[in-house]
Design a protein around this motif. Sequence first.
Motif, short mmCIF file in Angstrom:
data_model
loop_
_atom_site.label_atom_id
_atom_site.label_comp_id
_atom_site.label_asym_id
_atom_site.label_seq_id
_atom_site.Cartn_x
_atom_site.Cartn_y
_atom_site.Cartn_z
N ILE A 38 33.91 46.24 61.64
CA ILE A 38 33.41 46.57 60.30
C ILE A 38 32.52 45.40 59.88
N GLY A 68 32.26 50.95 60.82
CA GLY A 68 32.03 51.01 59.38
C GLY A 68 31.26 49.80 58.89
N TYR A 83 30.29 47.52 55.05
CA TYR A 83 30.78 47.29 53.68
C TYR A 83 29.72 46.55 52.87
N ASN A 132 36.68 46.14 49.77
CA ASN A 132 36.77 47.50 50.32
C ASN A 132 36.98 47.46 51.83
N MET A 173 40.25 48.79 54.74
CA MET A 173 40.10 49.43 56.05
C MET A 173 40.82 48.63 57.12
N GLU A 231 44.48 49.28 57.05
CA GLU A 231 44.81 50.59 57.65
C GLU A 231 44.54 50.62 59.15
N ILE A 234 41.81 50.25 60.82
CA ILE A 234 40.59 50.96 61.22
C ILE A 234 39.70 50.07 62.08
#
Length: 291
Positions: free
Chosen positions: A193, A219, A221, A226, A230, A233, A235
């Motif tokens: 991310i 992903g 950001y 935020n 993630m 979780e 991710i």
Amino acid sequence: MDIRVLRYFIAVANEENISAAANYLHLSQPTLSRQLHDLEKELGTTLFIRGNRKITLTDEGLFLLERAKEIVGLVDKTAANFNQPSEIISGEIYIGGGETEAMQLIAKTIKKVVAHHPGIKFHLYSGNADDITLKLDHGLLDFGIVIEPANKQKYDYLKLPAVDVWGVLMRKDDPLAGKPFIEPKDLFNQPLIISKQTATGSVLSGWFGEAVENLNIVGTYNLLYNASLMVKEEIGYALCLDKLMNTSEESELCFRPLQPKLEAGLDILWKKHQTFSRAAKVFLNYLRESI
């Protein structure tokens, strides 16, 4: 295009109802409806989709709403710096910045300014370098703090005495959390991310020795908080700067620096040939002294 009508348009967009907006603006509903109709006629487009109970914006309306807020904000910002007693240095200063520990230096400078000039008010805006420079260009910010590398061709700037360290935000129960630092080989094929900031791609490509497009980016950001959700979780791993998230003992997350070490300098920018208000000049002088 009348600034007053733009304020009406913004109110209707916010309230999503002509009657509610008319009450808010202390206008009659027919008067407000006529003003909006005239605005649509002037622009030659439909701005609203009028339902029985709710008004929504067309694509053209959404575009105008974004621009109208910028125009009205700039007018209000300009007026605020004129409508002040001449014997007192006061006014409004707008500063934008990304998530960085260097904002602590800005906060300390603001504290000094306010102690000597309580009439000066500060407004802080959070965003990445792309957001900040766009608002600088439109005159909506007086100053912007950006992480290097940044395109400074259009701006004057001061280099801030601060350096941010790049690393990886991850869960404490992750296998990589046992390492004191993270190497490129640790992250190949791992879900990543990254910041959506334009400059970040070249920075990370240099460190990885690989084009960002070849990495497993799951992903992006704008604000790290935020991204941290993630990470919690599971991710992916967030590539970010240090000291922006809580990684204390009670947190689920930890930060590990990159190896080879990757650091980022910071600059405060303002538009070239900008005519500063007296308040902005005071702030810049205090900042120079702090540096």
